[in-house]
Write an enzyme that holds these catalytic residues in place. Structure first.
Site, short mmCIF file in Angstrom:
data_model
loop_
_atom_site.label_atom_id
_atom_site.label_comp_id
_atom_site.label_asym_id
_atom_site.label_seq_id
_atom_site.Cartn_x
_atom_site.Cartn_y
_atom_site.Cartn_z
N LYS A 158 29.27 53.41 42.40
CA LYS A 158 30.21 52.68 43.25
C LYS A 158 31.08 51.88 42.29
O LYS A 158 30.70 50.81 41.82
CB LYS A 158 29.48 51.78 44.24
CG LYS A 158 30.40 51.12 45.29
CD LYS A 158 31.12 49.93 44.72
CE LYS A 158 32.03 49.24 45.72
NZ LYS A 158 33.40 49.02 45.24
N GLU A 232 24.01 42.15 35.46
CA GLU A 232 24.81 41.46 34.42
C GLU A 232 25.95 40.78 35.15
O GLU A 232 26.83 41.46 35.68
CB GLU A 232 25.29 42.46 33.37
CG GLU A 232 25.83 41.77 32.12
CD GLU A 232 27.33 41.54 32.17
OE1 GLU A 232 27.75 40.43 32.60
OE2 GLU A 232 28.08 42.46 31.81
N CYS A 266 33.22 39.94 30.03
CA CYS A 266 32.09 39.05 30.28
C CYS A 266 31.63 38.37 29.00
O CYS A 266 31.23 37.21 29.01
CB CYS A 266 30.93 39.84 30.88
SG CYS A 266 31.29 40.61 32.46
N GLU A 363 33.43 30.53 35.01
CA GLU A 363 33.95 31.51 34.07
C GLU A 363 35.45 31.69 34.26
O GLU A 363 35.91 31.95 35.38
CB GLU A 363 33.24 32.85 34.27
CG GLU A 363 33.73 33.94 33.33
CD GLU A 363 33.00 35.27 33.53
OE1 GLU A 363 32.98 36.06 32.58
OE2 GLU A 363 32.47 35.50 34.64
#
Length: 458
Positions: A158, A232, A266, A363
């Site tokens: 996906k 993650e 990331c 973030e």
């Protein structure tokens, strides 16, 4: 979110795709299950041959595939091509090492457990659902697919809804390389359909790379059905510079570490924590280098930083910067969107951040760097560990005692000393705290979606 290619350089919709129906998802899941029954009995030698064939296809088609990536998510063309070749390397890595990573492991002293022999064996689980992001649309998917297929599992992808053409390319890649029909397939579905796929008893496990809210939702759905997950969930990685560091190398690397992939990684360095003795010099050089970056069309070889991948992503980033400025932060360079089409954001450096600024804890997914002045090494470690994230980190020092101190002190899945955090097939990858759990890559990654079976013989 519509399943569509929307070019972030222009903001125009290039192609739209109809989502797969529930019946089509069911059909594809059935194909994946049938492929698993075939794949789990094939030898490592056969799987390795198919992985190498897939790698050869990636390398041969890199130029065209890279242009598709750029049009879908906006990274500079050279970086897109590098991503594809890195993915091919990952496939070859597992072709070379999967059999050794999953070899039976005998107990040295079986008599201690009353056996003539005792050993453990790694066996594949079955169909694994991968929920993957857009920022490294080939590498993210293949760093799951390579170990999963090498172990004998099959995969349902996906992918993010803004990279459907990349997803469909991967859908056909492994079939063309020789894998059984259905071994790896894309599901063109929205996030609202993911739980239904997890609920299917043929799906045995889930891996997700994405946001913290998405990770919580997937973990909850999988946990309710007692299915293995690997997550993650991003990071706010510290980049720590101490007085003994090579400042030239630290500054040069810091610019790349913050702006690679247009700042949308990331493991990009996001918080630059600099000892007070070298802070002013680092800030001056770093700010100048960031200000000099060329922002423009990612298909232009002269471009350093392209657009953000989505309009909403740019809005989220701008909100973080505006919030920091409203709470007293100083803008050393950048600080807004240029007046042009597309979803660009000028590379930005912020300093003098207040503790109440959202960017201190959240973030920043884009080319925005936050500078922190640390009074000493203890203060640097405190600032580094003050967020809920713990993906990776970078420490710059030429003092062996400082090196060991920070390797121990940092709450992170990885510590890179005098270098930029990079994912390698040879090294385990993953985080702690709100950055997730489980590991990808290396031996740890291929073992995540296996059953470690104990065998005892009297």
């Amino acid at each position: 979110m519509a399943i569509a290619t929307v070019n972030p350089t222009t903001g125009t919709t290039e192609r739209e795709f109809e989502p797969h129906t529930a019946a089509e998802v069911d059909r594809r899941t059935g194909l994946a299950q049938d492929a698993f029954e075939a794949l789990k009995t094939t030898s490592f030698v056969h799987r390795a041959q198919w992985l190498r064939a897939a790698a050869d296809l990636l390398d041969a088609e890199a130029a065209a595939t890279a242009r598709t990536i750029v049009i879908e998510m906006g990274k500079p063309l050279a970086q897109a091509e590098a991503e594809i070749h890195k993915s091919a390397k990952g496939l070859r890595f597992y072709a070379d090492h999967a059999e050794g990573f999953l070899a039976d492991e005998p107990l040295d002293d079986p008599a201690a457990v009353g056996a003539s022999r005792a050993w453990t064996r790694y066996e594949p689980l079955g169909v694994v659902l991968a929920v993957m992001p857009w920022n490294f649309p080939v590498w993210q998917a293949l760093r799951f697919a390579a170990p999963a297929l090498a172990a004998g599992n099959t995969g349902l992808l996906k992918h993010a809804s803004n990279v459907p053409q990349t997803a469909l390319y991967l859908d056909g890649l492994f079939r063309r390389a020789g894998f059984p029909e259905g071994a790896f397939q894309a599901l063109l579905i929205g996030s609202d359909a993911v739980e239904t796929v997890i609920d299917d008893p043929r799906v045995k496990a889930v891996t997700l790379t994405g946001s913290e809210p998405a990770g919580r939702a997937v973990a909850a759905a999988a946990g309710a059905r007692i299915k293995k997950t690997v997550l993650e969930l991003g990071g706010s990685d510290p980049f720590i510079v101490l007085p003994s560091a090579d400042l030239d190398a630290a500054v040069d690397t810091a610019v790349t570490a913050r702006t690679i992939n247009n700042g949308q990684s990331c493991i990009a360095a996001k918080r630059f924590i600099v000892h007070t003795d070298v802070y002013d010099e680092f800030a001056r050089r770093f700010t100048g280098a960031v200000a000099a970056l060329a922002v423009g069309d990612p298909l232009d070889p002269a471009t350093d930083v392209g657009p953000l991948a989505t309009e909403s992503g740019r809005s989220d980033l701008a909100e973080l910067v505006d919030d920091a400025v409203a709470k007293g932060a100083k803008v050393l360079t950048g600080g807004g969107a240029p007046d042009r089409a597309g979803w660009f954001y000028t590379p930005t450096v912020l300093a003098d951040l207040g503790d109440d600024a959202r960017i201190v804890q959240e973030e920043a997914f884009g080319p925005v760097a936050a500078l922190y002045r640390a009074a000493d090494a203890d203060d640097a470690a405190r600032i580094a560990n003050q967020t809920a994230f713990g993906l990776s980190s970078s420490v710059w020092t030429n003092d062996p005692d400082e090196e060991e101190r920070f390797v121990r002190a940092l709450d992170a899945g990885a510590v890179f000393v005098n270098g930029m955090t990079v994912s390698f097939p040879e090294l385990p990858f993953g985080g702690v705290k709100h950055s997730g759990y489980g590991r990808e890559l290396a031996a740890a990654g291929i073992r995540e979606f296996t059953n470690l079976k104990t065998v005892w013989k009297g």
